[in-house]
Motif scaffolding. Structure first.
Motif, short mmCIF file in Angstrom:
data_model
loop_
_atom_site.label_atom_id
_atom_site.label_comp_id
_atom_site.label_asym_id
_atom_site.label_seq_id
_atom_site.Cartn_x
_atom_site.Cartn_y
_atom_site.Cartn_z
N ARG A 258 0.84 -1.20 0.00
CA ARG A 258 0.00 0.00 0.00
C ARG A 258 0.87 1.25 0.00
NH1 ARG A 258 -1.26 2.92 4.83
NH2 ARG A 258 -0.18 2.13 6.68
N PRO A 259 0.44 2.30 -0.69
CA PRO A 259 1.22 3.54 -0.68
C PRO A 259 1.10 4.25 0.66
CG PRO A 259 -0.83 3.85 -1.91
CD PRO A 259 -0.76 2.40 -1.55
N ILE A 260 2.22 4.72 1.19
CA ILE A 260 2.24 5.44 2.47
C ILE A 260 2.93 6.78 2.25
CG2 ILE A 260 3.06 5.42 4.86
CD1 ILE A 260 2.99 2.37 4.76
N HIS A 261 2.25 7.83 2.63
CA HIS A 261 2.77 9.19 2.47
C HIS A 261 4.16 9.32 3.08
CE1 HIS A 261 3.31 13.44 3.70
NE2 HIS A 261 2.59 13.73 2.64
N GLY A 262 5.12 9.76 2.28
CA GLY A 262 6.49 9.97 2.75
C GLY A 262 7.39 8.74 2.67
N TRP A 263 6.80 7.59 2.31
CA TRP A 263 7.57 6.35 2.30
C TRP A 263 7.73 5.79 0.88
CZ3 TRP A 263 6.07 2.49 6.78
CH2 TRP A 263 6.24 3.12 8.02
N SER A 264 7.72 6.62 -0.12
CA SER A 264 7.71 6.13 -1.50
C SER A 264 8.87 5.18 -1.80
CB SER A 264 7.75 7.31 -2.48
OG SER A 264 8.93 8.07 -2.30
N ILE A 265 10.05 5.48 -1.29
CA ILE A 265 11.22 4.65 -1.60
C ILE A 265 11.14 3.32 -0.85
CG2 ILE A 265 13.72 4.61 -1.78
CD1 ILE A 265 12.27 6.87 -3.35
N TYR A 266 10.78 3.38 0.42
CA TYR A 266 10.65 2.16 1.23
C TYR A 266 9.56 1.25 0.66
CZ TYR A 266 10.24 -0.78 5.42
OH TYR A 266 10.21 -1.84 6.30
N CYS A 267 8.40 1.82 0.37
CA CYS A 267 7.30 1.04 -0.21
C CYS A 267 7.74 0.36 -1.51
CB CYS A 267 6.10 1.94 -0.51
SG CYS A 267 5.22 2.58 0.93
N SER A 268 8.43 1.11 -2.34
CA SER A 268 8.85 0.59 -3.64
C SER A 268 9.89 -0.51 -3.52
CB SER A 268 9.40 1.73 -4.50
OG SER A 268 8.41 2.73 -4.70
N SER A 269 10.87 -0.32 -2.64
CA SER A 269 11.93 -1.33 -2.50
C SER A 269 11.37 -2.62 -1.92
CB SER A 269 13.09 -0.80 -1.64
OG SER A 269 12.66 -0.46 -0.34
N LYS A 270 10.43 -2.51 -0.97
CA LYS A 270 9.84 -3.72 -0.38
C LYS A 270 8.87 -4.40 -1.35
CE LYS A 270 11.89 -3.80 3.63
NZ LYS A 270 12.83 -4.91 3.97
N ALA A 271 8.18 -3.62 -2.16
CA ALA A 271 7.33 -4.21 -3.21
C ALA A 271 8.18 -4.99 -4.20
CB ALA A 271 6.54 -3.12 -3.93
N GLY A 272 9.33 -4.43 -4.54
CA GLY A 272 10.26 -5.13 -5.42
C GLY A 272 10.76 -6.42 -4.81
N LEU A 273 11.01 -6.41 -3.51
CA LEU A 273 11.47 -7.61 -2.81
C LEU A 273 10.41 -8.70 -2.84
CD1 LEU A 273 13.81 -8.82 -1.16
CD2 LEU A 273 12.71 -7.90 0.90
N ASN A 274 9.14 -8.32 -2.69
CA ASN A 274 8.05 -9.29 -2.77
C ASN A 274 8.00 -9.95 -4.15
OD1 ASN A 274 7.37 -8.61 -0.17
ND2 ASN A 274 5.29 -7.94 -0.64
#
Length: 252
Positions: free
Chosen positions: A146-162
């Motif tokens: 899920r997108p989280i305000h301010g966490w664009s890089i963290y969200c994206s890197s963990k989505a990539g890991l999944n």
């Protein structure tokens, strides 16, 4: 004999996983910038094989050098199984896109995504030459879905890991190997990462009040509880390769 390798083992969830594996008499290799001396002493007290390697996981050359050394050391002993916990992760930078600095963006992706990719690739490559099976456990996050305000890089890197986890599982199944891979979302824990989150500004991270409330209301889980549930699942062998497991499902 079984061996376990844990990145980011000096504190938080990594240290909790390490302690539990020592309790299970599993030979341990920890990887982090600094060593947790308590883990060394705990392993010695329990007569468990223990090694520590210092590594900067944002440096691909250092990753290759350190993990080649680890792989050579372990595989030559012909272990039955290797448990690889890609646990190390960073939350920063926390801010909206357009207000981010380049260096922390690159470091986040290198530690959260590129390092697990490189390490997993190396160990599955080595496993082809032996009878050793490798179990890879990638520590992910609910932020991957899920997108989280301010966490664009963290969200994206963990989505990539999944997605990396799911793709590797598919490939290993098609090759009919004994290797397995899973992702694990530990939820909110009482760790240093949570402290970093709580020091953000409202401008950088809109949900900051909710995370402060987690601490105030004692909602954060202890890493020992989370690490114990994860190790139980891994050692049972009763998990689906490629699946993303959530702590809330393991603690029902």
């Amino acid at each position: 004999m079984k061996y376990a390798i844990i990145t980011g083992a000096s504190k938080g969830l990594g240290a909790s996983i390490a302690k539990r594996l020592i309790d299970e008499q599993i030979a341990l290799v920890t990887v982090s910038r600094t060593e947790n001396e308590e883990l060394r002493k705990y392993a010695q007290a329990n007569n468990v094989s223990y090694q520590h390697h210092s590594c900067n996981l944002s440096n691909e050359e250092e990753i290759q050098e350190v993990f080649m050394e680890i792989a050579h050391s372990i595989f030559q002993k012909n272990p039955v199984e290797i448990l690889l916990f890609n646990n190390a992760g960073v939350i920063e930078p926390i801010h909206t896109v357009g207000s981010l600095d380049q260096t922390p963006i690159i470091r986040n992706v290198q530690v959260n995504l590129i390092a697990p990719m490189l390490i997993t690739n190396l160990f599955l490559q080595q496993a082809k030459l032996t009878n050793t099976s490798v179990q890879v456990i990638n520590v992910t996050s609910g932020a991957a879905t899920r997108p989280i305000h301010g966490w664009s890089i963290y969200c994206s890197s963990k989505a990539g890991l999944n997605m990396f986890t799911q793709t590797v599982a598919m490939e290993q199944a098609e090759m009919k190997t004994n290797n397995k891979i899973m992702a694990f979302s530990p939820g909110v824990m009482d760790t240093e990462m949570q402290e970093i989150i709580r020091t953000s500004s409202k401008e950088a991270f809109k949900e900051i009040d909710k995370f402060k409330e987690y601490k105030e209301k004692n909602i954060l889980k202890h890493p020992d509880v989370v690490g114990g549930a994860l190790v139980d699942l891994v050692l049972s062998g009763n998990y689906e390769s490629g699946k993303v497991y959530h702590i809330k499902d393991l603690l029902k």
